[in-house]
Write a protein that holds these residues in place. Structure first.
Motif, PDB file in Angstrom:
ATOM      1  N   ILE A  51       0.858  -1.180   0.000  1.00  0.00           N
ATOM      2  CA  ILE A  51       0.000   0.000   0.000  1.00  0.00           C
ATOM      3  C   ILE A  51       0.897   1.233   0.000  1.00  0.00           C
ATOM      4  N   LYS A  52       0.753   2.063  -1.016  1.00  0.00           N
ATOM      5  CA  LYS A  52       1.516   3.302  -1.077  1.00  0.00           C
ATOM      6  C   LYS A  52       0.773   4.437  -0.386  1.00  0.00           C
ATOM      7  N   ASP A  53      -0.535   4.489  -0.596  1.00  0.00           N
ATOM      8  CA  ASP A  53      -1.345   5.541   0.023  1.00  0.00           C
ATOM      9  C   ASP A  53      -2.686   4.937   0.407  1.00  0.00           C
ATOM     10  N   LEU A  54      -2.941   4.869   1.705  1.00  0.00           N
ATOM     11  CA  LEU A  54      -4.156   4.222   2.195  1.00  0.00           C
ATOM     12  C   LEU A  54      -5.405   5.044   1.899  1.00  0.00           C
ATOM     13  N   THR A  55      -5.278   6.357   1.871  1.00  0.00           N
ATOM     14  CA  THR A  55      -6.471   7.184   1.630  1.00  0.00           C
ATOM     15  C   THR A  55      -6.983   7.037   0.202  1.00  0.00           C
ATOM     16  N   THR A  56      -6.069   6.928  -0.770  1.00  0.00           N
ATOM     17  CA  THR A  56      -6.476   6.748  -2.165  1.00  0.00           C
ATOM     18  C   THR A  56      -6.453   5.279  -2.583  1.00  0.00           C
ATOM     19  N   GLN A  57      -6.056   4.412  -1.675  1.00  0.00           N
ATOM     20  CA  GLN A  57      -5.946   2.970  -1.915  1.00  0.00           C
ATOM     21  C   GLN A  57      -5.035   2.673  -3.108  1.00  0.00           C
ATOM     22  N   THR A  58      -3.920   3.380  -3.158  1.00  0.00           N
ATOM     23  CA  THR A  58      -2.933   3.177  -4.213  1.00  0.00           C
ATOM     24  C   THR A  58      -2.009   2.033  -3.828  1.00  0.00           C
ATOM     25  N   LEU A  59      -1.853   1.081  -4.737  1.00  0.00           N
ATOM     26  CA  LEU A  59      -0.991  -0.082  -4.500  1.00  0.00           C
ATOM     27  C   LEU A  59       0.171  -0.084  -5.480  1.00  0.00           C
ATOM     28  N   THR A  60       1.290  -0.602  -5.028  1.00  0.00           N
ATOM     29  CA  THR A  60       2.401  -0.932  -5.903  1.00  0.00           C
ATOM     30  C   THR A  60       2.479  -2.451  -5.923  1.00  0.00           C
ATOM     31  N   GLN A  61       2.372  -3.041  -7.107  1.00  0.00           N
ATOM     32  CA  GLN A  61       2.386  -4.500  -7.217  1.00  0.00           C
ATOM     33  C   GLN A  61       3.379  -4.928  -8.289  1.00  0.00           C
ATOM     34  N   PHE A  62       3.933  -6.118  -8.108  1.00  0.00           N
ATOM     35  CA  PHE A  62       4.830  -6.679  -9.108  1.00  0.00           C
ATOM     36  C   PHE A  62       4.703  -8.193  -9.113  1.00  0.00           C
ATOM     37  N   LYS A  63       5.053  -8.765 -10.241  1.00  0.00           N
ATOM     38  CA  LYS A  63       5.002 -10.220 -10.416  1.00  0.00           C
ATOM     39  C   LYS A  63       6.310 -10.654 -11.066  1.00  0.00           C
ATOM     40  N   ILE A  64       6.905 -11.702 -10.525  1.00  0.00           N
ATOM     41  CA  ILE A  64       8.164 -12.226 -11.045  1.00  0.00           C
ATOM     42  C   ILE A  64       8.006 -13.727 -11.243  1.00  0.00           C
ATOM     43  N   GLU A  65       8.458 -14.220 -12.393  1.00  0.00           N
ATOM     44  CA  GLU A  65       8.487 -15.658 -12.631  1.00  0.00           C
ATOM     45  C   GLU A  65       9.944 -16.088 -12.701  1.00  0.00           C
ATOM     46  N   ILE A  66      10.280 -17.083 -11.886  1.00  0.00           N
ATOM     47  CA  ILE A  66      11.653 -17.560 -11.776  1.00  0.00           C
ATOM     48  C   ILE A  66      11.691 -19.020 -12.207  1.00  0.00           C
ATOM     49  N   PRO A  67      12.665 -19.402 -13.033  1.00  0.00           N
ATOM     50  CA  PRO A  67      12.755 -20.820 -13.418  1.00  0.00           C
ATOM     51  C   PRO A  67      12.932 -21.706 -12.188  1.00  0.00           C
ATOM     52  N   LYS A  68      12.223 -22.817 -12.173  1.00  0.00           N
ATOM     53  CA  LYS A  68      12.259 -23.728 -11.034  1.00  0.00           C
ATOM     54  C   LYS A  68      13.355 -24.769 -11.245  1.00  0.00           C
ATOM     55  N   PHE A  69      14.150 -24.988 -10.203  1.00  0.00           N
ATOM     56  CA  PHE A  69      15.141 -26.050 -10.238  1.00  0.00           C
ATOM     57  C   PHE A  69      14.447 -27.376  -9.968  1.00  0.00           C
ATOM     58  N   PRO A  70      14.822 -28.434 -10.663  1.00  0.00           N
ATOM     59  CA  PRO A  70      14.134 -29.712 -10.459  1.00  0.00           C
ATOM     60  C   PRO A  70      14.469 -30.388  -9.123  1.00  0.00           C
ATOM     61  N   GLU A  71      15.544 -29.980  -8.478  1.00  0.00           N
ATOM     62  CA  GLU A  71      15.942 -30.597  -7.218  1.00  0.00           C
ATOM     63  C   GLU A  71      15.477 -29.750  -6.042  1.00  0.00           C
TER      64      GLU A  71
END
Length: 133
Positions: free
Chosen positions: A53-73
Motif C-alpha cells: 500500500i503506497k497511500d491508504l487514503t487513495t488505496q494506491t498499490l504498488t504490485q509486481f510479479k516475477i516468474e523464476i525458473p524452477k530447479f528440479p531438485e
C-alpha cells in the motif's frame, strides 16, 4: 493452495489479486508477498507476487510479479534464506517493497552463485590433493 490467511483459494492471478486486496483493505496488512506459487504459468516456473500500500487514503498499490525458473531438485534451507534476506532488505527500504524485493533477488542469486563456486573450488582441490599426493 493454502488459504489460511485470506480465506481465498489462490489458483490464478485473479485469485491472487483478490487475496492481496483482502489482506490489504480488510486486514490492514501493508506489505504482502505470495511466494512459491504456480498460478497461470507452467510448472517450470515459480511465480512470486508482491504488493504494498503506497497511500491508504487513495488505496494506491504498488504490485509486481516475477516468474523464476524452477530447479528440479529440492534445496534445504532456501525458504529460511529467502525469509532472512527479504526481511533485511524490506527493513532497509521500508517504503519501497519492489526495490527491496529486487535487491533481495540479486543477493539471493549472488549467494547461490558463490556457494556453487566455492563448492566447486573446494572439491577440485580436495580431489587434486587426494589423488596426486
Amino acid at each position: 493452495m493454502n488459504r489460511q490467511l485470506s480465506g481465498i483459494k489462490i489458483s490464478s492471478l485473479e485469485d491472487a489479486k483478490k487475496a492481496l486486496n483482502k489482506l490489504h483493505f480488510e486486514l490492514n496488512v501493508q506489505k504482502v508477498i505470495i511466494t512459491s506459487s504456480h498460478l497461470d504459468s507452467s510448472k517450470e516456473f515459480i511465480t512470486m507476487i508482491g504488493s504494498q500500500i503506497k497511500d491508504l487514503t487513495t488505496q494506491t498499490l504498488t504490485q509486481f510479479k516475477i516468474e523464476i525458473p524452477k530447479f528440479p531438485e529440492p534445496f534445504t534451507g532456501t525458504g529460511d534464506l529467502f525469509s532472512a534476506l527479504l526481511l533485511a532488505w524490506s527493513f532497509k527500504y521500508p517504503n519501497d517493497l519492489a526495490f527491496g524485493f529486487f535487491s533481495f533477488l540479486f543477493s539471493f542469486f549472488l549467494f547461490l552463485f558463490f556457494s556453487f563456486f566455492f563448492l566447486f573450488f573446494f572439491l577440485f582441490f580436495f580431489f587434486f590433493f587426494f589423488f596426486f599426493f
